[in-house]
Design a protein around this motif. Structure first.
Motif, short mmCIF file in Angstrom:
data_model
loop_
_atom_site.label_atom_id
_atom_site.label_comp_id
_atom_site.label_asym_id
_atom_site.label_seq_id
_atom_site.Cartn_x
_atom_site.Cartn_y
_atom_site.Cartn_z
N HIS A 6 0.73 -1.20 0.00
CA HIS A 6 -0.05 0.08 -0.15
C HIS A 6 0.84 1.20 -0.06
O HIS A 6 0.50 2.35 -0.89
N ARG A 64 -7.99 7.35 -3.52
CA ARG A 64 -8.71 6.18 -2.79
C ARG A 64 -7.95 5.55 -1.83
O ARG A 64 -8.11 5.24 -0.87
N GLN A 68 -8.34 5.20 2.08
CA GLN A 68 -8.65 3.84 2.56
C GLN A 68 -7.98 3.93 3.99
O GLN A 68 -8.45 3.28 4.83
N GLU A 72 -9.58 2.88 7.68
CA GLU A 72 -9.17 1.87 8.32
C GLU A 72 -8.78 2.53 9.70
O GLU A 72 -8.66 1.61 10.90
N LYS A 81 -17.22 -0.15 8.49
CA LYS A 81 -15.63 -0.09 7.88
C LYS A 81 -16.00 -0.74 6.32
O LYS A 81 -15.54 -0.32 5.47
N MET A 85 -15.82 1.19 2.89
CA MET A 85 -14.79 0.98 1.87
C MET A 85 -15.57 0.50 0.62
O MET A 85 -15.02 0.80 -0.43
N LEU A 88 -16.30 3.73 -0.78
CA LEU A 88 -15.24 4.36 -1.48
C LEU A 88 -14.70 3.89 -2.74
O LEU A 88 -14.40 4.61 -3.59
N ASN A 89 -14.80 2.42 -3.11
CA ASN A 89 -14.41 1.86 -4.11
C ASN A 89 -15.43 2.18 -5.34
O ASN A 89 -15.14 2.22 -6.21
N THR A 92 -14.89 5.75 -6.34
CA THR A 92 -13.60 5.69 -7.27
C THR A 92 -13.76 5.14 -8.39
O THR A 92 -13.27 6.04 -9.40
#
Length: 131
Positions: A6, A64, A68, A72, A81, A85, A88-89, A92
């Motif tokens: 990451h 993104r 993330q 987290e 969470k 996520m 967010l995905n 994005t």
């Protein structure tokens, strides 16, 4: 999970954003004018089109990755969470798809302008409601 992958992705996308952002800035500063036809013709060329597509993908992916980490670190409840996520995905991928769609549309209009002297562009503008 190891955070190395990451962390590296964040650095790669940051570097890509820096290089592509400077390229875009230089390209815009050196343009003769900022008329639609000029920009559409420039953006419909293969190298600028590829650079703009990479910039859209890299910018949204970098955002993104950063968000993330925030999710987290600060969203405690596992269910929230997962929801955060997932959202967010989805956002994005929707933003990347929209950016690529608009670049493809600009590419078609730019190509139509340079090939037919604007006839296809005016027809497309009429189909799109005069835009």
């Amino acid at each position: 999970h190891s955070g190395t992958h990451h962390w590296l992705l964040q650095r790669y996308t940051a570097f890509g954003n820096l290089v592509l952002g400077l390229w875009l800035l230089f390209s815009l500063v050196t343009m003769q004018d900022y008329q639609f036809e000029t920009i559409a013709t420039w953006a419909s060329s293969p190298i600028p089109a590829l650079g703009l597509m990479l910039f859209v993908i890299s910018t949204f992916w970098h955002a993104r990755l950063g968000l993330q980490v925030v999710i987290e670190d600060y969203v405690r409840d596992p269910a929230n969470k997962v929801i955060a996520m997932t959202l967010l995905n989805l956002i994005t991928f929707a933003a990347i798809a929209a950016g690529l769609f608009f670049l493809a549309r600009l590419q078609i209009v730019g190509t139509a302008t340079s090939v037919s002297g604007g006839m296809v562009k005016s027809a497309m503008q009429q189909m799109m409601g005069g835009r």
